[in-house]
Scaffold this motif. Structure first.
Motif, mmCIF file in Angstrom:
data_model
loop_
_atom_site.group_PDB
_atom_site.id
_atom_site.type_symbol
_atom_site.label_atom_id
_atom_site.label_comp_id
_atom_site.label_asym_id
_atom_site.label_seq_id
_atom_site.Cartn_x
_atom_site.Cartn_y
_atom_site.Cartn_z
ATOM 1 N N ALA A 1 0.839 -1.197 0.000
ATOM 2 C CA ALA A 1 0.000 0.000 0.000
ATOM 3 C C ALA A 1 0.879 1.254 0.000
ATOM 4 O O ALA A 1 0.569 2.239 -0.680
ATOM 5 C CB ALA A 1 -0.921 0.000 1.214
ATOM 6 N N LEU A 2 1.966 1.211 0.752
ATOM 7 C CA LEU A 2 2.911 2.324 0.784
ATOM 8 C C LEU A 2 3.504 2.562 -0.600
ATOM 9 O O LEU A 2 3.552 3.701 -1.082
ATOM 10 C CB LEU A 2 4.026 2.015 1.789
ATOM 11 C CG LEU A 2 5.225 2.968 1.807
ATOM 12 C CD1 LEU A 2 4.793 4.378 2.150
ATOM 13 C CD2 LEU A 2 6.279 2.459 2.793
ATOM 14 N N LEU A 3 3.924 1.495 -1.246
ATOM 15 C CA LEU A 3 4.509 1.610 -2.578
ATOM 16 C C LEU A 3 3.477 2.080 -3.603
ATOM 17 O O LEU A 3 3.769 2.916 -4.462
ATOM 18 C CB LEU A 3 5.089 0.255 -2.997
ATOM 19 C CG LEU A 3 6.189 0.248 -4.059
ATOM 20 C CD1 LEU A 3 7.382 1.078 -3.619
ATOM 21 C CD2 LEU A 3 6.615 -1.187 -4.339
ATOM 22 N N GLY A 4 2.255 1.555 -3.485
ATOM 23 C CA GLY A 4 1.212 1.919 -4.433
ATOM 24 C C GLY A 4 0.795 3.376 -4.326
ATOM 25 O O GLY A 4 0.765 4.103 -5.328
ATOM 26 N N LEU A 5 0.469 3.829 -3.118
ATOM 27 C CA LEU A 5 0.027 5.212 -2.936
ATOM 28 C C LEU A 5 1.160 6.193 -3.189
ATOM 29 O O LEU A 5 0.949 7.248 -3.806
ATOM 30 C CB LEU A 5 -0.533 5.399 -1.522
ATOM 31 C CG LEU A 5 -1.099 6.791 -1.213
ATOM 32 C CD1 LEU A 5 -2.244 7.136 -2.170
ATOM 33 C CD2 LEU A 5 -1.561 6.881 0.245
ATOM 34 N N ILE B 1 0.490 0.416 -10.596
ATOM 35 C CA ILE B 1 -0.476 -0.635 -10.938
ATOM 36 C C ILE B 1 -0.164 -1.941 -10.214
ATOM 37 O O ILE B 1 -1.033 -2.554 -9.588
ATOM 38 C CB ILE B 1 -0.495 -0.859 -12.463
ATOM 39 C CG1 ILE B 1 -1.032 0.389 -13.168
ATOM 40 C CG2 ILE B 1 -1.333 -2.082 -12.820
ATOM 41 C CD1 ILE B 1 -0.932 0.320 -14.678
ATOM 42 N N VAL B 2 1.099 -2.371 -10.272
ATOM 43 C CA VAL B 2 1.466 -3.673 -9.706
ATOM 44 C C VAL B 2 1.356 -3.676 -8.185
ATOM 45 O O VAL B 2 0.746 -4.577 -7.598
ATOM 46 C CB VAL B 2 2.880 -4.070 -10.142
ATOM 47 C CG1 VAL B 2 3.329 -5.345 -9.413
ATOM 48 C CG2 VAL B 2 2.940 -4.283 -11.645
ATOM 49 N N SER B 3 1.938 -2.679 -7.526
ATOM 50 C CA SER B 3 1.933 -2.674 -6.071
ATOM 51 C C SER B 3 0.530 -2.489 -5.511
ATOM 52 O O SER B 3 0.155 -3.117 -4.513
ATOM 53 C CB SER B 3 2.867 -1.587 -5.530
ATOM 54 O OG SER B 3 2.560 -0.325 -6.087
ATOM 55 N N THR B 4 -0.287 -1.652 -6.161
ATOM 56 C CA THR B 4 -1.672 -1.493 -5.713
ATOM 57 C C THR B 4 -2.449 -2.788 -5.919
ATOM 58 O O THR B 4 -3.217 -3.213 -5.032
ATOM 59 C CB THR B 4 -2.363 -0.353 -6.479
ATOM 60 O OG1 THR B 4 -1.649 0.876 -6.249
ATOM 61 C CG2 THR B 4 -3.803 -0.182 -6.022
#
Length: 313
Positions: A51-55, A211-214
């Protein structure tokens, strides 16, 4: 998402400029801060990793996209090379972020600084290129310095590593991340040959990681509600992570590479360790507690700096 100091630029030497060097040092400072900020957000703020990486990448993408969308040739998205970059970047970013969850930031950076040595070894194995002078000596001294930094001050004449099972997991992930970064650096000259601009590479990195991390975060059921419980201090660290590293350090390295060239920018890569040590002590309370650990840090700094300066010549 940490890219190498040689990404998105040709390898030829450019004219020296103090402004370019200042920008390069700021970019290296950002990458030195990366493991510290990532560790704080995951272990102190308790933010889920993906979530940290995605946001973080989503916000960086939202800020960056309006400035480059019109200038990027959309046909580049059909390039297999750019998608190869995307895969390497995803693997690099995930292993780098998780490494900071499992072990100390001051243990991660010495391994990351060995990336140029991994590049030399991989180039020799994959492309039969000759090893640069003193590569094996640099590897030996770098490993010695890293071991001293991870040693336990027990007063015995020998060196005893002060590592827990969690530390070993983090170090393994950091090594895998450095190898991914080495592959990334090997692919960089191919983007130059195919006229892929740095802005397009960075844009693809941000899009892919978002896209991937989320997607992974939603798939494994991470609790994004944790962001609602962050304190002002947590948000300050998160802002530094997004704007200082994911966006700022990336843009800083692109600018400095264009002004100085890859050899000169890479030659001050060891500055990252100094930034890591300073910020880790301030934010996480992680310090070098013995003369052996300080000696190890000096060995790593001297070895990597000397090796890169020699190759830059």
């Amino acid at each position: 998402m940490q890219t190498s100091s040689t990404s998105t630029a040709p390898t030829q030497r450019a004219a020296f400029s103090w402004s370019g060097m200042g920008i390069a040092l700021l970019a290296h400072t950002g990458w030195g801060a990366y493991p510290v900020l990532a560790r704080y957000l995951q272990t102190v703020s308790d933010v889920p990793s993906m979530a940290l990486l995605g946001l973080g990448n989503l916000i960086a993408l939202a800020v960056y996209l309006p400035f480059v969308w019109r200038r990027v040739d959309k046909r580049i998205l059909r390039s297999t090379l750019i998608w190869g970059f995307a895969l390497v970047v995803v693997l690099r970013a995930i292993t780098n972020l998780l490494a900071a969850r499992f072990t100390l930031a001051i243990y991660i950076q010495p391994i990351t600084l060995m990336t140029p040595l991994f590049v030399a070894l991989l180039s020799a194995v994959l492309f039969r290129e000759p090893l640069p002078p003193l590569t094996w000596s640099a590897i030996t001294f770098s490993l010695l310095g890293a071991a001293l930094m991870m040693s336990d001050d027990v007063g015995a004449p020998g060196v005893t590593l002060a590592l827990t099972p969690s530390d070993w997991i983090g170090i393994t992930l950091a090594t895998a991340s450095a190898l991914c970064l080495a592959i990334y650096m090997i692919l960089v000259p191919r983007t130059v040959q195919h006229a892929v601009p740095g802005e397009a590479v960075l844009l693809m990195q941000l899009v892919t990681l978002t896209i991937v991390s989320t997607g992974v975060s939603l798939l494994i059921g991470e609790e994004w509600v944790r962001f609602a419980a962050l304190t002002p201090m947590d948000w300050s660290v998160f802002a530094a992570f997004v704007f200082g590293v994911l966006l700022g350090a990336n843009l800083g390295q692109i600018v400095s590479l264009r002004r100085l060239g890859a050899p000169l920018v890479s030659s001050v890569m060891a500055w990252r360790l100094i930034a890591t040590l300073a910020l880790a002590a301030l934010l996480l309370g992680e310090r070098l507690d013995s003369w052996r650990q300080v000696l190890g840090a000096l060995i790593v700094l001297t070895t990597i700096t000397g090796y890169l300066w020699r190759q830059g010549r």
